[in-house]
Motif scaffolding. Structure first.
Motif, PDB file in Angstrom:
ATOM      1  N   PHE A  35     -63.035   1.678 -26.358  1.00  0.00           N
ATOM      2  CA  PHE A  35     -63.691   0.493 -26.902  1.00  0.00           C
ATOM      3  C   PHE A  35     -62.669  -0.497 -27.449  1.00  0.00           C
ATOM      4  O   PHE A  35     -61.513  -0.153 -27.690  1.00  0.00           O
ATOM      5  N   LEU A  36     -63.140  -1.731 -27.655  1.00  0.00           N
ATOM      6  CA  LEU A  36     -62.366  -2.762 -28.335  1.00  0.00           C
ATOM      7  C   LEU A  36     -63.355  -3.616 -29.113  1.00  0.00           C
ATOM      8  O   LEU A  36     -64.462  -3.868 -28.635  1.00  0.00           O
ATOM      9  N   ILE A  37     -62.968  -4.032 -30.325  1.00  0.00           N
ATOM     10  CA  ILE A  37     -63.835  -4.852 -31.179  1.00  0.00           C
ATOM     11  C   ILE A  37     -63.113  -6.140 -31.548  1.00  0.00           C
ATOM     12  O   ILE A  37     -61.936  -6.128 -31.917  1.00  0.00           O
ATOM     13  N   ALA A  38     -63.839  -7.245 -31.456  1.00  0.00           N
ATOM     14  CA  ALA A  38     -63.346  -8.550 -31.902  1.00  0.00           C
ATOM     15  C   ALA A  38     -64.446  -9.198 -32.733  1.00  0.00           C
ATOM     16  O   ALA A  38     -65.612  -8.803 -32.666  1.00  0.00           O
ATOM     17  N   ARG A  39     -64.049 -10.189 -33.508  1.00  0.00           N
ATOM     18  CA  ARG A  39     -65.036 -10.921 -34.300  1.00  0.00           C
ATOM     19  C   ARG A  39     -64.820 -12.417 -34.136  1.00  0.00           C
ATOM     20  O   ARG A  39     -63.739 -12.871 -33.752  1.00  0.00           O
ATOM     21  N   MET A  40     -65.890 -13.154 -34.462  1.00  0.00           N
ATOM     22  CA  MET A  40     -65.857 -14.614 -34.375  1.00  0.00           C
ATOM     23  C   MET A  40     -66.679 -15.165 -35.528  1.00  0.00           C
ATOM     24  O   MET A  40     -67.807 -14.721 -35.755  1.00  0.00           O
ATOM     25  N   ALA A  69     -60.294  -5.588 -23.462  1.00  0.00           N
ATOM     26  CA  ALA A  69     -60.404  -4.130 -23.342  1.00  0.00           C
ATOM     27  C   ALA A  69     -59.812  -3.675 -22.011  1.00  0.00           C
ATOM     28  O   ALA A  69     -59.035  -2.712 -21.962  1.00  0.00           O
ATOM     29  N   THR A  70     -60.149  -4.373 -20.935  1.00  0.00           N
ATOM     30  CA  THR A  70     -59.609  -4.001 -19.630  1.00  0.00           C
ATOM     31  C   THR A  70     -58.097  -4.173 -19.603  1.00  0.00           C
ATOM     32  O   THR A  70     -57.375  -3.328 -19.080  1.00  0.00           O
ATOM     33  N   HIS A  71     -57.586  -5.255 -20.207  1.00  0.00           N
ATOM     34  CA  HIS A  71     -56.132  -5.469 -20.266  1.00  0.00           C
ATOM     35  C   HIS A  71     -55.417  -4.312 -20.966  1.00  0.00           C
ATOM     36  O   HIS A  71     -54.321  -3.930 -20.568  1.00  0.00           O
ATOM     37  N   ILE A  72     -56.009  -3.790 -22.008  1.00  0.00           N
ATOM     38  CA  ILE A  72     -55.363  -2.703 -22.753  1.00  0.00           C
ATOM     39  C   ILE A  72     -55.331  -1.416 -21.938  1.00  0.00           C
ATOM     40  O   ILE A  72     -54.382  -0.643 -22.016  1.00  0.00           O
ATOM     41  N   ALA A 103     -66.858  -3.910 -27.130  1.00  0.00           N
ATOM     42  CA  ALA A 103     -66.887  -3.641 -25.693  1.00  0.00           C
ATOM     43  C   ALA A 103     -66.603  -2.164 -25.475  1.00  0.00           C
ATOM     44  O   ALA A 103     -65.622  -1.626 -25.982  1.00  0.00           O
ATOM     45  N   THR A 104     -67.488  -1.522 -24.721  1.00  0.00           N
ATOM     46  CA  THR A 104     -67.337  -0.103 -24.387  1.00  0.00           C
ATOM     47  C   THR A 104     -67.415   0.045 -22.880  1.00  0.00           C
ATOM     48  O   THR A 104     -68.266  -0.563 -22.229  1.00  0.00           O
ATOM     49  N   PHE A 105     -66.534   0.864 -22.332  1.00  0.00           N
ATOM     50  CA  PHE A 105     -66.531   1.078 -20.889  1.00  0.00           C
ATOM     51  C   PHE A 105     -67.710   1.931 -20.452  1.00  0.00           C
ATOM     52  O   PHE A 105     -67.974   2.978 -21.026  1.00  0.00           O
ATOM     53  N   VAL A 106     -68.391   1.465 -19.418  1.00  0.00           N
ATOM     54  CA  VAL A 106     -69.415   2.240 -18.732  1.00  0.00           C
ATOM     55  C   VAL A 106     -68.773   2.874 -17.493  1.00  0.00           C
ATOM     56  O   VAL A 106     -69.057   4.002 -17.133  1.00  0.00           O
ATOM     57  N   HIS A 107     -67.848   2.119 -16.867  1.00  0.00           N
ATOM     58  CA  HIS A 107     -67.144   2.575 -15.665  1.00  0.00           C
ATOM     59  C   HIS A 107     -65.723   2.035 -15.687  1.00  0.00           C
ATOM     60  O   HIS A 107     -65.512   0.850 -15.926  1.00  0.00           O
ATOM     61  N   LYS A 108     -64.743   2.917 -15.447  1.00  0.00           N
ATOM     62  CA  LYS A 108     -63.332   2.521 -15.350  1.00  0.00           C
ATOM     63  C   LYS A 108     -62.828   2.863 -13.958  1.00  0.00           C
ATOM     64  O   LYS A 108     -62.249   3.913 -13.743  1.00  0.00           O
ATOM     65  N   GLY A 109     -63.073   1.985 -13.008  1.00  0.00           N
ATOM     66  CA  GLY A 109     -62.595   2.218 -11.650  1.00  0.00           C
ATOM     67  C   GLY A 109     -61.206   1.645 -11.451  1.00  0.00           C
ATOM     68  O   GLY A 109     -60.683   0.936 -12.308  1.00  0.00           O
ATOM     69  N   ARG A 110     -60.614   1.946 -10.292  1.00  0.00           N
ATOM     70  CA  ARG A 110     -59.283   1.418  -9.986  1.00  0.00           C
ATOM     71  C   ARG A 110     -59.283  -0.099  -9.865  1.00  0.00           C
ATOM     72  O   ARG A 110     -58.351  -0.756 -10.307  1.00  0.00           O
ATOM     73  N   SER A 111     -60.342  -0.648  -9.264  1.00  0.00           N
ATOM     74  CA  SER A 111     -60.365  -2.100  -9.073  1.00  0.00           C
ATOM     75  C   SER A 111     -61.479  -2.793  -9.851  1.00  0.00           C
ATOM     76  O   SER A 111     -61.339  -3.960 -10.186  1.00  0.00           O
ATOM     77  N   GLN A 113     -64.300  -2.613 -13.215  1.00  0.00           N
ATOM     78  CA  GLN A 113     -64.641  -1.989 -14.484  1.00  0.00           C
ATOM     79  C   GLN A 113     -65.960  -2.602 -14.944  1.00  0.00           C
ATOM     80  O   GLN A 113     -66.197  -3.797 -14.755  1.00  0.00           O
ATOM     81  N   LEU A 114     -66.804  -1.779 -15.546  1.00  0.00           N
ATOM     82  CA  LEU A 114     -68.078  -2.248 -16.088  1.00  0.00           C
ATOM     83  C   LEU A 114     -68.080  -1.948 -17.572  1.00  0.00           C
ATOM     84  O   LEU A 114     -67.793  -0.821 -17.984  1.00  0.00           O
ATOM     85  N   LEU A 115     -68.369  -2.978 -18.362  1.00  0.00           N
ATOM     86  CA  LEU A 115     -68.383  -2.828 -19.818  1.00  0.00           C
ATOM     87  C   LEU A 115     -69.709  -3.291 -20.395  1.00  0.00           C
ATOM     88  O   LEU A 115     -70.306  -4.259 -19.905  1.00  0.00           O
ATOM     89  N   GLU A 116     -70.138  -2.598 -21.439  1.00  0.00           N
ATOM     90  CA  GLU A 116     -71.275  -3.032 -22.240  1.00  0.00           C
ATOM     91  C   GLU A 116     -70.692  -3.634 -23.510  1.00  0.00           C
ATOM     92  O   GLU A 116     -69.808  -3.033 -24.123  1.00  0.00           O
ATOM     93  N   ILE A 117     -71.158  -4.818 -23.871  1.00  0.00           N
ATOM     94  CA  ILE A 117     -70.694  -5.480 -25.096  1.00  0.00           C
ATOM     95  C   ILE A 117     -71.889  -5.699 -26.002  1.00  0.00           C
ATOM     96  O   ILE A 117     -72.843  -6.388 -25.638  1.00  0.00           O
ATOM     97  N   ARG A 118     -71.826  -5.080 -27.160  1.00  0.00           N
ATOM     98  CA  ARG A 118     -72.876  -5.233 -28.169  1.00  0.00           C
ATOM     99  C   ARG A 118     -72.369  -6.227 -29.210  1.00  0.00           C
ATOM    100  O   ARG A 118     -71.345  -5.987 -29.845  1.00  0.00           O
ATOM    101  N   VAL A 119     -73.077  -7.331 -29.366  1.00  0.00           N
ATOM    102  CA  VAL A 119     -72.728  -8.349 -30.357  1.00  0.00           C
ATOM    103  C   VAL A 119     -73.673  -8.156 -31.539  1.00  0.00           C
ATOM    104  O   VAL A 119     -74.897  -8.201 -31.381  1.00  0.00           O
ATOM    105  N   THR A 120     -73.085  -7.913 -32.714  1.00  0.00           N
ATOM    106  CA  THR A 120     -73.869  -7.642 -33.923  1.00  0.00           C
ATOM    107  C   THR A 120     -73.464  -8.597 -35.033  1.00  0.00           C
ATOM    108  O   THR A 120     -72.402  -9.223 -34.987  1.00  0.00           O
TER     109      THR A 120
END
Length: 141
Positions: A35-40, A69-72, A103-111, A113-120
């Motif tokens: 996961f990765l967390i950011a704020r605004m 998140a994908t960059h990391i 942002a949390t990974f649902v799928h980490k493929g080679r090419s 990636q699918l992420l779910e992002i929960r904004v709270t």
């Protein structure tokens, strides 16, 4: 040599200089294995005309945190990352304070990636639920 968590967060935030992320005051604040967390901050600069958080600003936050998140988690010396699809369900409005995107990974493929992002909000109430697909492509010489 593996970089410390603090160094990675600092480098991520430095990379925002002169970008949309700096314009919107998006700040990476934490990350872990999946996961990765950011704020605004929610200020008039990200409001729609009636004084609530603009959905476009929410999507900019979601795509930013998902792409970071994908960059990391990929070798950015070998690959570059692009968002290729984003969707969101906006569930609640916010007028002030901060919103947090996790942002949390649902799928980490080679090419791909699918992420779910929960904004709270600051009280951990769900504001928007987003889905981002990213593409990692090899860098060429």
């Amino acid at each position: 040599m593996q970089l410390s968590k603090e160094t990675i967060i600092e480098q991520a935030n430095k990379s925002c200089k002169n970008t949309l992320m700096e314009t919107l005051d998006i700040e990476v604040i934490d990350y872990g294995d999946n996961f990765l967390i950011a704020r605004m901050p929610v200020t008039p600069k990200v409001h729609q005309p009636d004084g609530v958080l603009h959905g476009g600003a929410t999507l900019a936050l979601a795509e930013s945190v998902g792409s970071f998140a994908t960059h990391i988690f990929v070798d950015i010396n070998k690959y570059f990352v692009r968002g290729i699809e984003i969707s969101a369900n906006h569930l609640k409005s916010v007028r002030e304070g901060y919103v947090y995107a996790k942002a949390t990974f649902v799928h980490k493929g080679r090419s791909t990636q699918l992420l779910e992002i929960r904004v709270t909000d600051e009280k951990d109430r769900l504001i928007s639920l987003c889905k981002l697909t990213t593409l990692s492509l090899p860098r060429t010489a």
